[in-house]
Write a protein that holds these residues in place. Structure first.
Motif, PDB file in Angstrom:
ATOM      1  N   LEU A 178      28.101 -43.314  18.753  1.00 35.06           N
ATOM      2  CA  LEU A 178      29.437 -43.719  19.179  1.00 35.06           C
ATOM      3  C   LEU A 178      29.749 -45.170  18.806  1.00 35.06           C
ATOM      4  O   LEU A 178      28.961 -46.082  19.086  1.00 35.06           O
ATOM      5  N   ASP A 179      30.918 -45.372  18.214  1.00 32.69           N
ATOM      6  CA  ASP A 179      31.416 -46.703  17.898  1.00 32.69           C
ATOM      7  C   ASP A 179      32.128 -47.251  19.137  1.00 32.69           C
ATOM      8  O   ASP A 179      33.151 -46.693  19.552  1.00 32.69           O
ATOM      9  N   PRO A 180      31.608 -48.315  19.746  1.00 30.33           N
ATOM     10  CA  PRO A 180      32.236 -48.819  20.979  1.00 30.33           C
ATOM     11  C   PRO A 180      33.718 -49.140  20.821  1.00 30.33           C
ATOM     12  O   PRO A 180      34.505 -48.922  21.754  1.00 30.33           O
ATOM     13  N   ALA A 181      34.125 -49.652  19.661  1.00 26.98           N
ATOM     14  CA  ALA A 181      35.543 -49.965  19.466  1.00 26.98           C
ATOM     15  C   ALA A 181      36.400 -48.702  19.512  1.00 26.98           C
ATOM     16  O   ALA A 181      37.500 -48.702  20.089  1.00 26.98           O
ATOM     17  N   SER A 182      35.908 -47.630  18.932  1.00 27.99           N
ATOM     18  CA  SER A 182      36.638 -46.359  18.968  1.00 27.99           C
ATOM     19  C   SER A 182      36.688 -45.814  20.389  1.00 27.99           C
ATOM     20  O   SER A 182      37.711 -45.272  20.822  1.00 27.99           O
ATOM     21  N   VAL A 183      35.581 -45.971  21.123  1.00 23.18           N
ATOM     22  CA  VAL A 183      35.551 -45.536  22.523  1.00 23.18           C
ATOM     23  C   VAL A 183      36.604 -46.275  23.337  1.00 23.18           C
ATOM     24  O   VAL A 183      37.364 -45.668  24.109  1.00 23.18           O
ATOM     25  N   ALA A 184      36.660 -47.600  23.184  1.00 23.45           N
ATOM     26  CA  ALA A 184      37.616 -48.405  23.950  1.00 23.45           C
ATOM     27  C   ALA A 184      39.049 -47.957  23.682  1.00 23.45           C
ATOM     28  O   ALA A 184      39.887 -47.938  24.595  1.00 23.45           O
ATOM     29  N   ALA A 185      39.325 -47.559  22.449  1.00 19.11           N
ATOM     30  CA  ALA A 185      40.670 -47.114  22.094  1.00 19.11           C
ATOM     31  C   ALA A 185      41.014 -45.748  22.677  1.00 19.11           C
ATOM     32  O   ALA A 185      42.198 -45.382  22.738  1.00 19.11           O
ATOM     33  N   LYS A 186      39.994 -44.984  23.091  1.00 20.41           N
ATOM     34  CA  LYS A 186      40.211 -43.628  23.604  1.00 20.41           C
ATOM     35  C   LYS A 186      40.290 -43.575  25.135  1.00 20.41           C
ATOM     36  O   LYS A 186      40.545 -42.505  25.695  1.00 20.41           O
ATOM     37  N   LEU A 187      40.067 -44.684  25.797  1.00 14.04           N
ATOM     38  CA  LEU A 187      40.109 -44.689  27.263  1.00 14.04           C
ATOM     39  C   LEU A 187      41.503 -44.338  27.776  1.00 14.04           C
ATOM     40  O   LEU A 187      42.515 -44.693  27.176  1.00 14.04           O
ATOM     41  N   SER A 188      41.530 -43.614  28.885  1.00 13.34           N
ATOM     42  CA  SER A 188      42.790 -43.301  29.547  1.00 13.34           C
ATOM     43  C   SER A 188      42.544 -43.284  31.056  1.00 13.34           C
ATOM     44  O   SER A 188      41.388 -43.320  31.503  1.00 13.34           O
ATOM     45  N   PRO A 189      43.592 -43.206  31.857  1.00  9.28           N
ATOM     46  CA  PRO A 189      43.388 -43.116  33.311  1.00  9.28           C
ATOM     47  C   PRO A 189      42.592 -41.888  33.734  1.00  9.28           C
ATOM     48  O   PRO A 189      42.059 -41.844  34.851  1.00  9.28           O
ATOM     49  N   ARG A 190      42.492 -40.893  32.853  1.00  2.00           N
ATOM     50  CA  ARG A 190      41.759 -39.664  33.201  1.00  2.00           C
ATOM     51  C   ARG A 190      40.291 -39.706  32.761  1.00  2.00           C
ATOM     52  O   ARG A 190      39.533 -38.776  33.050  1.00  2.00           O
ATOM     53  N   VAL A 207      25.642 -39.969  22.162  1.00  2.00           N
ATOM     54  CA  VAL A 207      24.562 -39.135  21.649  1.00  2.00           C
ATOM     55  C   VAL A 207      23.661 -40.018  20.785  1.00  2.00           C
ATOM     56  O   VAL A 207      24.147 -40.677  19.861  1.00  2.00           O
ATOM     57  N   HIS A 208      22.374 -40.027  21.081  1.00  2.78           N
ATOM     58  CA  HIS A 208      21.421 -40.779  20.260  1.00  2.78           C
ATOM     59  C   HIS A 208      21.080 -39.907  19.053  1.00  2.78           C
ATOM     60  O   HIS A 208      20.024 -39.272  18.979  1.00  2.78           O
ATOM     61  N   LEU A 209      21.998 -39.907  18.079  1.00  5.48           N
ATOM     62  CA  LEU A 209      21.977 -38.894  17.033  1.00  5.48           C
ATOM     63  C   LEU A 209      20.796 -39.058  16.084  1.00  5.48           C
ATOM     64  O   LEU A 209      20.509 -40.158  15.607  1.00  5.48           O
ATOM     65  N   TYR A 210      20.146 -37.938  15.809  1.00  4.97           N
ATOM     66  CA  TYR A 210      19.004 -37.867  14.896  1.00  4.97           C
ATOM     67  C   TYR A 210      17.880 -38.833  15.292  1.00  4.97           C
ATOM     68  O   TYR A 210      17.052 -39.201  14.463  1.00  4.97           O
ATOM     69  N   GLY A 211      17.878 -39.236  16.578  1.00  2.00           N
ATOM     70  CA  GLY A 211      16.785 -40.050  17.088  1.00  2.00           C
ATOM     71  C   GLY A 211      17.066 -41.529  17.207  1.00  2.00           C
ATOM     72  O   GLY A 211      16.239 -42.281  17.731  1.00  2.00           O
ATOM     73  N   HIS A 212      18.236 -42.006  16.714  1.00  2.00           N
ATOM     74  CA  HIS A 212      18.568 -43.436  16.799  1.00  2.00           C
ATOM     75  C   HIS A 212      19.430 -43.692  18.037  1.00  2.00           C
ATOM     76  O   HIS A 212      20.434 -43.022  18.245  1.00  2.00           O
ATOM     77  N   PRO A 213      19.066 -44.682  18.865  1.00  2.00           N
ATOM     78  CA  PRO A 213      19.859 -44.934  20.071  1.00  2.00           C
ATOM     79  C   PRO A 213      21.233 -45.522  19.775  1.00  2.00           C
ATOM     80  O   PRO A 213      21.420 -46.243  18.791  1.00  2.00           O
ATOM     81  N   ALA A 214      22.166 -45.191  20.627  1.00  2.00           N
ATOM     82  CA  ALA A 214      23.502 -45.779  20.566  1.00  2.00           C
ATOM     83  C   ALA A 214      23.452 -47.216  21.084  1.00  2.00           C
ATOM     84  O   ALA A 214      22.472 -47.644  21.703  1.00  2.00           O
ATOM     85  N   ASP A 215      24.534 -47.965  20.835  1.00  4.43           N
ATOM     86  CA  ASP A 215      24.637 -49.352  21.298  1.00  4.43           C
ATOM     87  C   ASP A 215      24.991 -49.344  22.784  1.00  4.43           C
ATOM     88  O   ASP A 215      26.149 -49.447  23.171  1.00  4.43           O
TER      89      ASP A 215
END
Length: 371
Positions: free
Chosen positions: A111-123, A130-138
């Motif tokens: 997950l790209d944190p900047a993309s996550v921040a843009a997707k936030l909503s009141p809901r 997902v730590h995809l293919y074994g690499h941890p997310a930030d």
């Protein structure tokens, strides 16, 4: 066709695994009660550095269980990566909530944190990296977003047993972690999953829901709907033996990954797994990305590998490309899904095997780049 066939993955099962599974079988405790379930849960909690661990029937039910235990349901949203296995999205949908797709980082595939921040909503009720293919997310960046919004973070660590983020193992970095023990994972119980958490209330709630939400004081009385998401003592026995060997298994994956780096001629446009300086990857899969590929050329390359006795797999399809979650494609995730593939990474591979695979990869890439 090569005399040898190199499959994408297979488990490492030895004498210790047979010993404990046969002991569980001989004990007569073959269902969801038995000493190996407690031992596996306690050992896995210690390994992840959490107070609690709870077995589940598989990783998907584990994700659904934690979402249900958090009370996430209809009208809620959970942010997930567009590039993941479909179980991540399905588990959210099972609750009646909506999976909201965010883009991924081009290096980590998480997950790209900047993309996550843009997707936030009141809901928004949770973020599910997902730590995809074994690499941890930030995780620091994602936790900061969650803390500011008062929402949960659920680690989908299905593919990342033993991976580390800034010196700490995944599974203990957020509200809850969920692992899979499917046959191709770092360690296996055949089928199976595990929740890890430091939240006692969440653990107790999930434990109750896992067993049909049966009343703790009145047997066969149920005040709400629960699930049958239990693991068996036989599976847990296999898990205990595998957990004893996890250090050895992770070291082997790192060794195999290093062999690939020495054998495949990488460049700016031909890449193998990258690891951020704050991460230790579990290298669940060997990842190869080729910039001059599109989906058709990638699939043709995989077909040519198979004709030479080398199995491979495409990267996961994006969630946004699937009918039930369809939306406009997210650029990084969509591109990675077109150009990425996984190469064999099973434990019995030798240096000579990887040299043979690498030589074929180099030869075919050269041929295709000139075509």
């Amino acid at each position: 066709m090569s005399d040898n066939f190199f499959p994408i993955s297979k488990p490492s099962i030895g004498a210790r695994e047979r010993e404990l599974v046969l002991d569980a079988l001989d004990s007569g405790w073959v269902s969801s009660i038995g000493k190996y379930i407690d031992e596996f849960e306690q050992g896995f909690a210690r390994y992840c550095g959490t107070e609690y661990a709870l077995t589940a029937s598989n990783g998907t039910t584990g994700l659904h269980l934690v979402l249900a235990a958090l009370g996430i349901g209809a009208g809620d949203e959970v942010i997930i990566p567009d590039l993941t296995f479909v179980a991540t999205a399905n588990a959210v949908a099972y609750t009646g909530a909506t999976p909201v797709l965010a883009d991924v980082d081009p290096d980590t595939l998480c997950l790209d944190p900047a993309s996550v921040a843009a997707k936030l909503s009141p809901r928004t009720r949770a973020i599910m990296p997902v730590h995809l293919y074994g690499h941890p997310a930030d995780m620091d960046a994602l936790r900061d977003i969650a803390e500011r919004s008062g929402i949960a973070v659920i680690e989908d660590a299905a593919e990342a047993h033993g991976a580390e983020y800034k010196g700490r193992r995944v599974g203990g970095l957020a509200t809850c972690g969920v692992f899979s023990f499917y046959g191709n994972k770092v360690i296996t119980t055949g089928e199976g999953g595990m929740l890890t958490t430091n939240d006692r209330e969440l653990y107790q709630r999930a434990k109750r829901l896992r067993d049909h939400a049966m009343s703790p004081v009145r047997r066969y009385f149920h005040e709400e709907r629960g699930f049958n998401y239990r693991i068996t003592n036989l599976q847990a026995a296999l898990g205990v033996a595998q957990l004893e060997r996890i250090g050895e298994l992770l070291a082997r994956r790192t060794e195999i990954m290093n062999w690939y780096h020495s054998e495949i001629a990488t460049s700016e446009g031909i890449r193998l797994n990258r690891v951020r300086n704050w991460a230790r990857s579990a290298f669940w899969m060997v990842c190869l990305e080729v910039d001059h590929f599109d989906e058709k050329r990638r699939d043709a390359f995989m077909g040519a590998l198979r004709a030479r006795g080398i199995d491979s797999r495409p990267y996961f399809c994006t969630m946004s490309s699937m009918p039930m979650y369809r939306q406009a494609p997210l650029p990084v995730a969509a591109r990675k899904a077109e150009i990425g593939l996984n190469l064999p990474s099973y434990y019995e591979l030798t240096k000579s095997d990887v040299a043979q695979i690498g030589a074929n990869v180099n030869e075919l890439l050269k041929e295709m780049s000139l075509a």
